[in-house]
Scaffold this motif. Structure first.
Motif, PDB file in Angstrom:
ATOM      1  N   SER A  30       0.784  -1.228   0.000  1.00  0.00           N
ATOM      2  CA  SER A  30       0.000   0.000   0.000  1.00  0.00           C
ATOM      3  C   SER A  30       0.819   1.283   0.000  1.00  0.00           C
ATOM      4  O   SER A  30       0.281   2.353  -0.260  1.00  0.00           O
ATOM      5  CB  SER A  30      -0.947   0.003   1.200  1.00  0.00           C
ATOM      6  OG  SER A  30      -0.233  -0.255   2.394  1.00  0.00           O
ATOM      7  N   GLY A  31       2.110   1.221   0.311  1.00  0.00           N
ATOM      8  CA  GLY A  31       2.927   2.425   0.318  1.00  0.00           C
ATOM      9  C   GLY A  31       2.650   3.371   1.459  1.00  0.00           C
ATOM     10  O   GLY A  31       2.899   4.576   1.353  1.00  0.00           O
ATOM     11  N   PHE A  32       2.133   2.860   2.572  1.00  0.00           N
ATOM     12  CA  PHE A  32       1.764   3.701   3.700  1.00  0.00           C
ATOM     13  C   PHE A  32       2.933   4.009   4.644  1.00  0.00           C
ATOM     14  O   PHE A  32       2.777   4.750   5.614  1.00  0.00           O
ATOM     15  CB  PHE A  32       0.667   3.028   4.536  1.00  0.00           C
ATOM     16  CG  PHE A  32      -0.654   2.889   3.844  1.00  0.00           C
ATOM     17  CD1 PHE A  32      -1.081   3.831   2.928  1.00  0.00           C
ATOM     18  CD2 PHE A  32      -1.477   1.806   4.129  1.00  0.00           C
ATOM     19  CE1 PHE A  32      -2.312   3.702   2.291  1.00  0.00           C
ATOM     20  CE2 PHE A  32      -2.714   1.676   3.504  1.00  0.00           C
ATOM     21  CZ  PHE A  32      -3.132   2.621   2.586  1.00  0.00           C
ATOM     22  N   ILE A  63       3.155  11.521  -0.486  1.00  0.00           N
ATOM     23  CA  ILE A  63       1.960  11.037   0.213  1.00  0.00           C
ATOM     24  C   ILE A  63       0.832  12.065   0.189  1.00  0.00           C
ATOM     25  O   ILE A  63      -0.330  11.715   0.425  1.00  0.00           O
ATOM     26  CB  ILE A  63       2.266  10.605   1.660  1.00  0.00           C
ATOM     27  CG1 ILE A  63       2.488  11.818   2.573  1.00  0.00           C
ATOM     28  CG2 ILE A  63       3.437   9.633   1.710  1.00  0.00           C
ATOM     29  CD1 ILE A  63       2.594  11.458   4.049  1.00  0.00           C
ATOM     30  N   TRP A  66      -2.677  11.628  -1.401  1.00  0.00           N
ATOM     31  CA  TRP A  66      -3.464  10.482  -0.937  1.00  0.00           C
ATOM     32  C   TRP A  66      -3.930  10.622   0.503  1.00  0.00           C
ATOM     33  O   TRP A  66      -4.479   9.681   1.078  1.00  0.00           O
ATOM     34  CB  TRP A  66      -2.639   9.194  -1.113  1.00  0.00           C
ATOM     35  CG  TRP A  66      -2.132   9.085  -2.506  1.00  0.00           C
ATOM     36  CD1 TRP A  66      -0.865   9.336  -2.951  1.00  0.00           C
ATOM     37  CD2 TRP A  66      -2.902   8.760  -3.664  1.00  0.00           C
ATOM     38  NE1 TRP A  66      -0.791   9.190  -4.311  1.00  0.00           N
ATOM     39  CE2 TRP A  66      -2.028   8.834  -4.777  1.00  0.00           C
ATOM     40  CE3 TRP A  66      -4.234   8.414  -3.873  1.00  0.00           C
ATOM     41  CZ2 TRP A  66      -2.455   8.563  -6.073  1.00  0.00           C
ATOM     42  CZ3 TRP A  66      -4.663   8.162  -5.160  1.00  0.00           C
ATOM     43  CH2 TRP A  66      -3.779   8.221  -6.242  1.00  0.00           C
ATOM     44  N   GLN A 129      -9.128  -2.934   4.427  1.00  0.00           N
ATOM     45  CA  GLN A 129      -9.239  -3.103   2.978  1.00  0.00           C
ATOM     46  C   GLN A 129     -10.711  -3.240   2.634  1.00  0.00           C
ATOM     47  O   GLN A 129     -11.461  -3.933   3.331  1.00  0.00           O
ATOM     48  CB  GLN A 129      -8.470  -4.328   2.513  1.00  0.00           C
ATOM     49  CG  GLN A 129      -8.573  -4.572   0.997  1.00  0.00           C
ATOM     50  CD  GLN A 129      -7.535  -5.559   0.501  1.00  0.00           C
ATOM     51  OE1 GLN A 129      -6.357  -5.412   0.785  1.00  0.00           O
ATOM     52  NE2 GLN A 129      -7.973  -6.562  -0.255  1.00  0.00           N
ATOM     53  N   TYR A 142      -9.321  -1.016  -2.377  1.00  0.00           N
ATOM     54  CA  TYR A 142      -8.401  -0.035  -1.828  1.00  0.00           C
ATOM     55  C   TYR A 142      -8.127  -0.342  -0.360  1.00  0.00           C
ATOM     56  O   TYR A 142      -8.857  -1.099   0.286  1.00  0.00           O
ATOM     57  CB  TYR A 142      -8.952   1.396  -1.987  1.00  0.00           C
ATOM     58  CG  TYR A 142     -10.022   1.780  -0.998  1.00  0.00           C
ATOM     59  CD1 TYR A 142      -9.728   2.601   0.093  1.00  0.00           C
ATOM     60  CD2 TYR A 142     -11.330   1.326  -1.151  1.00  0.00           C
ATOM     61  CE1 TYR A 142     -10.711   2.962   0.997  1.00  0.00           C
ATOM     62  CE2 TYR A 142     -12.312   1.683  -0.251  1.00  0.00           C
ATOM     63  CZ  TYR A 142     -12.005   2.505   0.823  1.00  0.00           C
ATOM     64  OH  TYR A 142     -12.979   2.855   1.721  1.00  0.00           O
ATOM     65  N   ARG A 143      -7.057   0.257   0.129  1.00  0.00           N
ATOM     66  CA  ARG A 143      -6.714   0.152   1.546  1.00  0.00           C
ATOM     67  C   ARG A 143      -6.643   1.539   2.153  1.00  0.00           C
ATOM     68  O   ARG A 143      -6.326   2.514   1.479  1.00  0.00           O
ATOM     69  CB  ARG A 143      -5.371  -0.575   1.729  1.00  0.00           C
ATOM     70  CG  ARG A 143      -5.469  -2.057   1.430  1.00  0.00           C
ATOM     71  CD  ARG A 143      -4.162  -2.782   1.636  1.00  0.00           C
ATOM     72  NE  ARG A 143      -4.308  -4.162   1.187  1.00  0.00           N
ATOM     73  CZ  ARG A 143      -3.306  -4.994   1.019  1.00  0.00           C
ATOM     74  NH1 ARG A 143      -2.063  -4.599   1.249  1.00  0.00           N
ATOM     75  NH2 ARG A 143      -3.516  -6.230   0.612  1.00  0.00           N
ATOM     76  N   ARG A 144      -6.960   1.592   3.432  1.00  0.00           N
ATOM     77  CA  ARG A 144      -6.916   2.846   4.162  1.00  0.00           C
ATOM     78  C   ARG A 144      -6.159   2.639   5.474  1.00  0.00           C
ATOM     79  O   ARG A 144      -6.465   1.729   6.240  1.00  0.00           O
ATOM     80  CB  ARG A 144      -8.325   3.363   4.471  1.00  0.00           C
ATOM     81  CG  ARG A 144      -8.327   4.715   5.194  1.00  0.00           C
ATOM     82  CD  ARG A 144      -9.711   5.082   5.683  1.00  0.00           C
ATOM     83  NE  ARG A 144     -10.675   5.260   4.625  1.00  0.00           N
ATOM     84  CZ  ARG A 144     -10.849   6.380   3.931  1.00  0.00           C
ATOM     85  NH1 ARG A 144     -10.064   7.433   4.181  1.00  0.00           N
ATOM     86  NH2 ARG A 144     -11.788   6.466   3.005  1.00  0.00           N
ATOM     87  N   MET A 161      -4.560   7.804   5.038  1.00  0.00           N
ATOM     88  CA  MET A 161      -3.996   7.722   3.697  1.00  0.00           C
ATOM     89  C   MET A 161      -4.660   6.554   2.999  1.00  0.00           C
ATOM     90  O   MET A 161      -4.915   5.508   3.609  1.00  0.00           O
ATOM     91  CB  MET A 161      -2.482   7.526   3.744  1.00  0.00           C
ATOM     92  CG  MET A 161      -1.819   7.475   2.371  1.00  0.00           C
ATOM     93  SD  MET A 161       0.003   7.380   2.505  1.00  0.00           S
ATOM     94  CE  MET A 161       0.414   7.100   0.772  1.00  0.00           C
ATOM     95  N   SER A 163      -4.965   4.017  -0.644  1.00  0.00           N
ATOM     96  CA  SER A 163      -4.181   3.458  -1.737  1.00  0.00           C
ATOM     97  C   SER A 163      -5.052   2.483  -2.517  1.00  0.00           C
ATOM     98  O   SER A 163      -5.590   1.533  -1.942  1.00  0.00           O
ATOM     99  CB  SER A 163      -2.943   2.737  -1.195  1.00  0.00           C
ATOM    100  OG  SER A 163      -2.241   2.083  -2.233  1.00  0.00           O
ATOM    101  N   LEU A 165      -5.452  -0.550  -4.980  1.00  0.00           N
ATOM    102  CA  LEU A 165      -4.606  -1.703  -5.270  1.00  0.00           C
ATOM    103  C   LEU A 165      -4.796  -2.167  -6.705  1.00  0.00           C
ATOM    104  O   LEU A 165      -5.888  -2.088  -7.264  1.00  0.00           O
ATOM    105  CB  LEU A 165      -4.942  -2.857  -4.320  1.00  0.00           C
ATOM    106  CG  LEU A 165      -4.767  -2.589  -2.827  1.00  0.00           C
ATOM    107  CD1 LEU A 165      -4.992  -3.880  -2.053  1.00  0.00           C
ATOM    108  CD2 LEU A 165      -3.403  -2.028  -2.520  1.00  0.00           C
TER     109      LEU A 165
END
Length: 197
Positions: A30-32, A63, A66, A129, A142-144, A161, A163, A165
């Motif tokens: 997710s790049g969090f 970031i 997002w 998710q 998506y994920r939060r 944030m 993201s 997927l």
């Protein structure tokens, strides 16, 4: 990190029960990481930083598109205070200064509100998710990542944030998309958070 209430890590299947993941897997796709690292390094009282300590100039620039900021109002409703350009594009609209219950159907709002309440009531990070359905567009998984903030003594802001997927990351799901609750909720322990501190 210590919050108002410490919980043992668990993953709940709130709606569909399709996906199981630990916190490391949740973060990896997710790049969090930079968002969580920024939040963890903020000064804090009782485990929760003050909203006034947020400084976009000190955040990693990648970031910013997002990020989403919600406020739980005294009546319990959630107001979208800010949504970055990337998140707006993902949603297909800019809901800034709108209440979340004005955007989602009642049943969906009740299910989606629960993790926000938990994040603020527990004063701890939380991830989920879910599937996002936009009018005239294909649905997206998506994920939060949700991070609590306080204003004085009241923990009432969710710094988050999002993201979207890719299909390969989300997995192919055969069930039709819905707007009900998250497919999974991930609750990190202090041990899970330690590598990001």
């Amino acid at each position: 990190m210590t919050g108002p209430r410490q919980q043992r890590h668990q993953t709940n299947f709130v709606a569909h029960g399709m996906i199981d993941m630990d916190f490391a897997a949740f973060m990896a796709a997710s790049g969090f990481g930079d968002c969580l690292r920024y939040w963890l390094r903020l000064p804090r009282t009782d485990g929760v930083p003050e909203k006034r300590q947020l400084d976009p100039a000190q955040m990693p620039r990648h970031i910013l598109p997002w990020l989403v900021l919600y406020q739980r109002m005294p009546n319990g409703r959630y107001l979208c205070r800010l949504m970055g350009t990337g998140a707006c594009a993902m949603w297909g609209e800019d809901p800034t200064w709108r209440y979340v219950d004005e955007i989602l159907p009642p049943a969906a709002y009740a299910a989606r509100r629960a993790p926000f309440d938990e994040c603020l009531d527990q004063g701890r990070p939380l991830g989920f998710q879910a599937r996002l359905v936009m009018r005239g567009r294909e649905w997206k998984t998506y994920r939060r990542l949700m991070l609590p903030l306080r204003c004085g003594a009241v923990v009432d802001h969710v710094f988050s944030m999002v993201s979207a997927l890719k299909v390969a990351e989300a997995g192919r799901m055969q069930a039709p998309p819905t707007l009900d609750g998250p497919e999974t909720i991930v609750r990190p322990t202090d041990r899970d958070l330690a590598p990001w501190s």
